[in-house]
Write an enzyme that holds these catalytic residues in place. Structure first.
Site, PDB file in Angstrom:
ATOM      1  N   ARG A  59       0.844  -1.210   0.000  1.00 44.14           N
ATOM      2  CA  ARG A  59       0.000   0.000   0.000  1.00 44.14           C
ATOM      3  C   ARG A  59       0.871   1.248   0.000  1.00 44.14           C
ATOM      4  O   ARG A  59       0.454   2.326  -0.429  1.00 44.14           O
ATOM      5  CB  ARG A  59      -0.974  -0.008   1.191  1.00 44.14           C
ATOM      6  CG  ARG A  59      -1.792   1.287   1.300  1.00 44.14           C
ATOM      7  CD  ARG A  59      -3.076   1.151   2.117  1.00 44.14           C
ATOM      8  NE  ARG A  59      -2.882   0.497   3.384  1.00 44.14           N
ATOM      9  CZ  ARG A  59      -2.257   1.005   4.448  1.00 44.14           C
ATOM     10  NH1 ARG A  59      -1.737   2.221   4.378  1.00 44.14           N
ATOM     11  NH2 ARG A  59      -2.156   0.315   5.554  1.00 44.14           N
ATOM     12  N   TYR A 112     -16.493  14.282 -17.262  1.00 44.66           N
ATOM     13  CA  TYR A 112     -17.033  12.930 -17.077  1.00 44.66           C
ATOM     14  C   TYR A 112     -18.130  12.956 -15.999  1.00 44.66           C
ATOM     15  O   TYR A 112     -17.967  13.588 -14.950  1.00 44.66           O
ATOM     16  CB  TYR A 112     -15.875  11.994 -16.677  1.00 44.66           C
ATOM     17  CG  TYR A 112     -16.337  10.669 -16.171  1.00 44.66           C
ATOM     18  CD1 TYR A 112     -17.222   9.876 -16.921  1.00 44.66           C
ATOM     19  CD2 TYR A 112     -15.903  10.175 -14.944  1.00 44.66           C
ATOM     20  CE1 TYR A 112     -17.658   8.653 -16.448  1.00 44.66           C
ATOM     21  CE2 TYR A 112     -16.329   8.946 -14.476  1.00 44.66           C
ATOM     22  CZ  TYR A 112     -17.214   8.202 -15.229  1.00 44.66           C
ATOM     23  OH  TYR A 112     -17.647   6.987 -14.756  1.00 44.66           O
ATOM     24  N   ASP A 184      -7.200  17.052 -16.586  1.00 46.37           N
ATOM     25  CA  ASP A 184      -7.518  15.651 -16.867  1.00 46.37           C
ATOM     26  C   ASP A 184      -7.208  15.410 -18.342  1.00 46.37           C
ATOM     27  O   ASP A 184      -7.895  15.922 -19.231  1.00 46.37           O
ATOM     28  CB  ASP A 184      -8.997  15.372 -16.546  1.00 46.37           C
ATOM     29  CG  ASP A 184      -9.344  13.889 -16.674  1.00 46.37           C
ATOM     30  OD1 ASP A 184      -8.745  13.213 -17.530  1.00 46.37           O
ATOM     31  OD2 ASP A 184     -10.248  13.432 -15.954  1.00 46.37           O
ATOM     32  N   LYS A 209      -8.323   3.876 -19.805  1.00 40.73           N
ATOM     33  CA  LYS A 209      -8.684   4.183 -21.189  1.00 40.73           C
ATOM     34  C   LYS A 209      -7.494   3.893 -22.113  1.00 40.73           C
ATOM     35  O   LYS A 209      -7.056   2.774 -22.188  1.00 40.73           O
ATOM     36  CB  LYS A 209      -9.175   5.638 -21.260  1.00 40.73           C
ATOM     37  CG  LYS A 209     -10.207   5.979 -20.156  1.00 40.73           C
ATOM     38  CD  LYS A 209     -11.503   5.240 -20.305  1.00 40.73           C
ATOM     39  CE  LYS A 209     -12.386   5.140 -19.080  1.00 40.73           C
ATOM     40  NZ  LYS A 209     -12.391   6.139 -18.065  1.00 40.73           N
TER      41      LYS A 209
END
Ligand code: LCS
Length: 394
Positions: A59, A112, A184, A209
């Site tokens: 982590r 988005y 973005d 993507k």
């Protein structure tokens, strides 16, 4: 040895560091381990205090995700990157790194639908304000910034309208007002656009993507200067824990090797399809920055090296005609997401942008008769034949 001076395609293949020195493995190893053994108890204490450097727990840091971070920082021309388990996690960690309770940020309003939902549902709970503006109008951005504003967020090209925002001009406003600019860059990818070189402070990707490119991984990335990225990694991300698994990091490293080749094909196919749609009698308007009819064609040509694989088009008719058109397609897949090898088609207003109220959707330019295409890398003639069939059945 990785050379920063290498061209994009070389960095995409070799940027994660080359062959594994221990074994000679050409494909990077997947360190599928949650924890890493200390040499002895003092070594453990030294790693925790910062007196020694190394791996503790996945982590916090993992060699495979670290190799991905190194490569993506090189491709985006930033100091450092932090990778996350999704694009939404990348956005959330960015907001929490830059804002405290009581602060606010300004965002472009055409984004988005999931990002818009995050603003509506989660920001009030942590007392962070959001003002969504038409970011193609620089005066509107300027007017929305106050003394509690910490950053400006833009998506360019925007989801789903493929609107283009002026990164240089937004950076100039943000810096004059003493705030950061976050871009973005999901639709463009670092191959077509480097926002950091145009003055942005941070770049975000949904790596789900084009970076992954094969529709098999959900992932997110933030790239920026060492001071902000250190604060994000150590002050926020490791405690929130929205990490990427080593296997998914490896899939992205594999995807990145072909990013330039895939993007060239996405762009070429999209241009042909945009030209086909522009002359189709059942299409009212095509939104593709490569067409001279796009309102920000010149701006796109100035800040991007090519125009990308995303197209939006308004059909003549309404929702019912649109549904008939989509349902008649045989090759194109009806699905959310984008940037896959397969061509994907979606009706934003009833799916990904149903998180907007009808009024907000209208203001954001997302019409009921708008269809979004993520143009794949198939033979373009076959995609055009399929679209012809769909438009005929409309
Ligand atoms: N930013 C942009 C521009 C996006 O298009 C998406 C997802 C995200 C961030 C969030 O990334 P994720 O958490 O999904 O990795 N866009 C989607 C879309 O248009 N359809 O489905 C997801």
């Amino acid at each position: 040895m990785v050379k920063k001076s290498w061209g994009f395609a070389t960095l995409a293949v070799h940027g994660s560091g080359g062959h594994d020195p221990a074994t000679g493995a050409v494909s990077p190893p997947i360190y599928q381990s949650s924890t890493f053994a200390f040499h002895d108890s003092q070594h453990g204490a030294d790693l925790f205090s910062g007196a020694a450097e190394g791996y503790i727990y996945s982590r916090i840091l993992n060699p495979t995700t670290q190799a991905l971070e190194q490569e993506i920082a090189l491709l985006e021309k930033g100091d450092e990157a932090v990778v996350f388990g999704s694009g939404m996690a990348a956005i959330t960690n960015t907001i929490i790194t830059l804002c405290n309770s009581g602060d606010n940020f300004v965002s472009s309003r055409t984004i988005y639908g999931g990002t818009h939902a995050l603003y509506l549902k989660v920001m009030p709970r942590i007392n962070v304000g959001v003002t969504e503006v038409d970011a193609t109008d620089l005066n509107k951005i300027e007017d929305a910034i106050d003394d509690k504003t910490r950053f400006l967020f833009i998506e360019t090209p925007a989801n789903p309208t493929i609107e283009i925002m002026d990164i240089k001009a937004c950076a100039e406003i943000a810096h004059r007002k003493g705030i950061k600019l976050v871009v973005d860059n999901t639709f463009a990818t670092p191959y077509l656009q480097n926002p950091l070189k145009l003055g942005a402070d941070l770049v975000i990707h949904s790596a789900t993507k084009y970076i992954g490119g094969h529709g098999d991984t959900v992932a997110g990335i933030v790239v920026g200067p060492t001071d902000i990225m250190t604060e994000m990694r150590k002050g926020v991300a490791q405690d929130i824990g929205a990490i990427l698994s080593p296997f998914n990091a490896w899939l992205l490293l594999r995807g990145l090797k072909t990013l330039p080749v895939r993007m060239d094909r996405h762009c070429k196919n999209a241009m042909r399809i945009a030209q086909f749609l522009a002359f189709h009698p059942r299409v009212e308007k095509v939104w593709y920055p490569g067409l001279r009819t796009h309102p920000q064609h010149d701006l796109a040509a100035a800040q991007m090296s090519n125009f990308g694989g995303m197209i939006a088009f308004d059909i003549k008719g309404g929702l019912e005609e649109g549904k008939r058109m989509i349902d008649a397609l045989e090759l194109c897949t009806i699905a959310v997401s984008l940037g896959d090898c397969d061509t994907l088609v979606v009706h934003p207003a009833s799916t990904i942008h149903s998180t907007y109220s009808p009024e907000d959707r209208e203001a954001a330019g997302i019409k009921d008769n708008m269809i979004r295409l993520s143009v794949g890398i198939e033979a373009v003639e076959d995609i055009i034949e399929d679209l012809t069939l769909g438009l005929k059945k409309m």
